[in-house]
Design a protein around this motif. Structure first.
Motif, short mmCIF file in Angstrom:
data_model
loop_
_atom_site.label_atom_id
_atom_site.label_comp_id
_atom_site.label_asym_id
_atom_site.label_seq_id
_atom_site.Cartn_x
_atom_site.Cartn_y
_atom_site.Cartn_z
N ASN A 283 0.84 -1.18 0.00
CA ASN A 283 0.00 0.00 0.00
C ASN A 283 0.88 1.23 0.00
N GLY A 284 0.27 2.38 -0.24
CA GLY A 284 1.04 3.61 -0.32
C GLY A 284 0.14 4.82 -0.27
N ILE A 285 0.77 5.99 -0.36
CA ILE A 285 0.05 7.26 -0.24
C ILE A 285 0.40 8.16 -1.41
N LYS A 286 -0.62 8.85 -1.94
CA LYS A 286 -0.42 9.90 -2.93
C LYS A 286 -1.11 11.16 -2.41
N PHE A 287 -0.50 12.29 -2.64
CA PHE A 287 -1.08 13.57 -2.22
C PHE A 287 -1.43 14.41 -3.44
N PHE A 288 -2.58 15.10 -3.35
CA PHE A 288 -2.96 16.08 -4.37
C PHE A 288 -3.14 17.44 -3.73
N SER A 289 -2.80 18.47 -4.49
CA SER A 289 -2.99 19.85 -4.02
C SER A 289 -4.44 20.26 -4.24
N ALA A 290 -4.77 21.47 -3.82
CA ALA A 290 -6.14 21.97 -3.93
C ALA A 290 -6.61 22.07 -5.37
#
Length: 448
Positions: free
Chosen positions: A109-116
């Motif tokens: 599993n993992g994490i991705k981030f998105f900006s506004a």
């Protein structure tokens, strides 16, 4: 903490080992919340996931971390990665978080981030988050803790968005479409979109149980979809990966149509209509046949490093709209802000409908060069950079490049998501390409 804590598209790793553990995710959520609040003030962060069993654990950990930093959390449940990017914009959230390991096995599993604005977070924000991972968590006062909410209509909102990326009066009535949802995040949205657009659909691998995501199905295991297309006499088959940011297709004859071919189909059709903005961005792995076919039509083509982040950077730099990877990660910047398997599939079917031609006829305008890739798995503690720099590896590459005499190319690179070295050889002679690739891979494996 090292900059490599973030991969090219997020934090990755198996649950229970560094860096992905519940404790790490709580800390990561707090760090993200603290940085976002510092820059943009208190607001909300959207959290979505794919269908892995570990998502239940990690979304709770992420919620706890964000709340401890004073950020409100909106839980979306299982949803494609690009859907979180879209909803982050439309819900006016401060950031979006995706819990997913894409095409990897369920145990990862993992994490991705998105900006506004629905794009990947900036390098500055990423660096500040990394710095806070070395700082003890400081929970805000009780009256400042964030609250948690659930967006019950998230799937419906995304379905409507996807339908809105094709001409309003267009429908797919009379088209029979096979869908392979990889037991992943598109299991609800993909069938809904094509059904509502009027297509007759055949669906497989849309019953996730937490463990069967990507298991011999989806865009990385496409044989099942090929069989369905032929058995059910479908006009087209569409396969997604676990988080549905990639797409691969099968034509009515049962042939696989990969990301390079799909990218060519879109570029060629849009160019003929005078609607292609600029040129096309591929990667170091893009088939040489696509480059030749685009150039013969006067369509500019450039290669970026492998990874959607680098394709995106090149598109923004050149103010172009279309780019992607052989794996099926296609970016249509005139439609959305990130790679989206479902949106990309809709664009291809739209061009089939507009041009009144089947997929195999559109894709046949590009001649694929034979390409062989072998993945060499790294052992724990091994460094891909160290292996690739060794004299024995370089000598084997030089030897085979001399043999190909400009009739092909060789590429060795470290995977951005797995502990692998990818060895790729491409040229005009299939047997020679395979032999060269096997030789170099054997040298690399010996060094590993």
């Amino acid at each position: 903490m090292a900059k490599s804590f973030f991969g090219t598209d997020g934090v990755r790793g198996p649950v229970g080992s560094e860096p992905i553990t519940p404790k790490t995710i709580v800390h990561l959520g707090w760090a993200l919340g603290s940085v976002i609040k510092k820059h943009y003030g208190k607001g909300s962060v959207l959290v979505g996931k794919d269908t892995r069993v570990s998502g239940y654990l990690l979304e709770s950990a992420m919620e706890a971390g964000l709340s401890s930093a004073g950020m409100d959390v909106v839980m979306l449940g299982p949803l494609p990665t690009p859907a979180i990017a879209y909803l982050t914009q439309t819900a006016r959230a401060n950031a979006g978080v995706v819990i997913s390991a894409s095409h990897n096995p369920y145990s990862d599993n993992g994490i991705k981030f998105f900006s506004a604005n629905g794009s990947k977070i900036s390098d500055q924000i990423q660096t500040e988050i990394e710095q806070l991972m070395d700082v003890p968590i400081e929970v805000v006062a009780s009256e400042d803790l964030g609250k948690a909410f659930r967006m019950d209509d998230a799937v419906g909102r995304y379905v409507e968005f996807c339908k809105g990326t094709i001409p309003r009066r267009m429908n797919f009535r009379g088209l029979k479409v096979a869908l392979d949802c990889a037991n992943g995040a598109a299991y609800q949205s993909a069938p809904a979109v094509f059904h509502e657009l009027g297509a007759e659909i055949e669906v497989i691998n849309n019953k996730p149980n937490g463990y069967n995501i990507n298991e011999q199905c989806g865009s990385t295991h496409i044989a099942g979809l090929q069989k369905l297309v032929l058995d059910a006499e479908c006009d087209i088959g569409i396969a997604f990966d676990g988080d549905a940011d990639r797409v691969m297709m099968v034509d009515r004859q049962g042939n696989v149509v990969d990301g390079d071919q799909l990218l060519f189909v879109l570029a060629d059709s849009l160019h003929k209509q005078g609607r292609l903005k600029g040129g096309v961005v591929g990667t170091q792995m893009s088939n040489f046949g696509m480059q030749k076919a685009l150039e013969s039509r006067g369509i500019p083509f450039v290669r970026a490093k492998v990874g959607d982040r680098y394709v995106m950077q090149e598109l923004h730099t050149r103010d172009w709209a279309l780019g992607g990877e052989s794996s099926g990660h296609i970016i249509c910047l005139d439609k959305t802000t990130t790679g989206d398997g479902l949106v990309s599939a809709l664009q291809v079917v739209t061009q089939m409908t507009f041009m009144q031609k089947p997929l195999h006829e559109l894709a046949s305008q590009m001649q694929m060069y034979p390409q062989t890739m072998i993945n060499v798995r790294l052992k724990p503690g091994s460094s891909a950079a160290d292996v690739l720099a060794r004299a024995e590896v370089q000598a084997s590459v030089n030897e085979k490049e001399a043999q190909l005499q400009g009739r092909g190319r060789i590429l060795l690179r470290a995977s951005g998501t797995e502990p692998l070295i990818r060895v790729m050889v491409e040229g005009d002679d299939e047997a020679e390409v395979a032999s060269c690739c096997q030789h170099i891979a054997a040298v690399v494996e010996k060094q590993v």
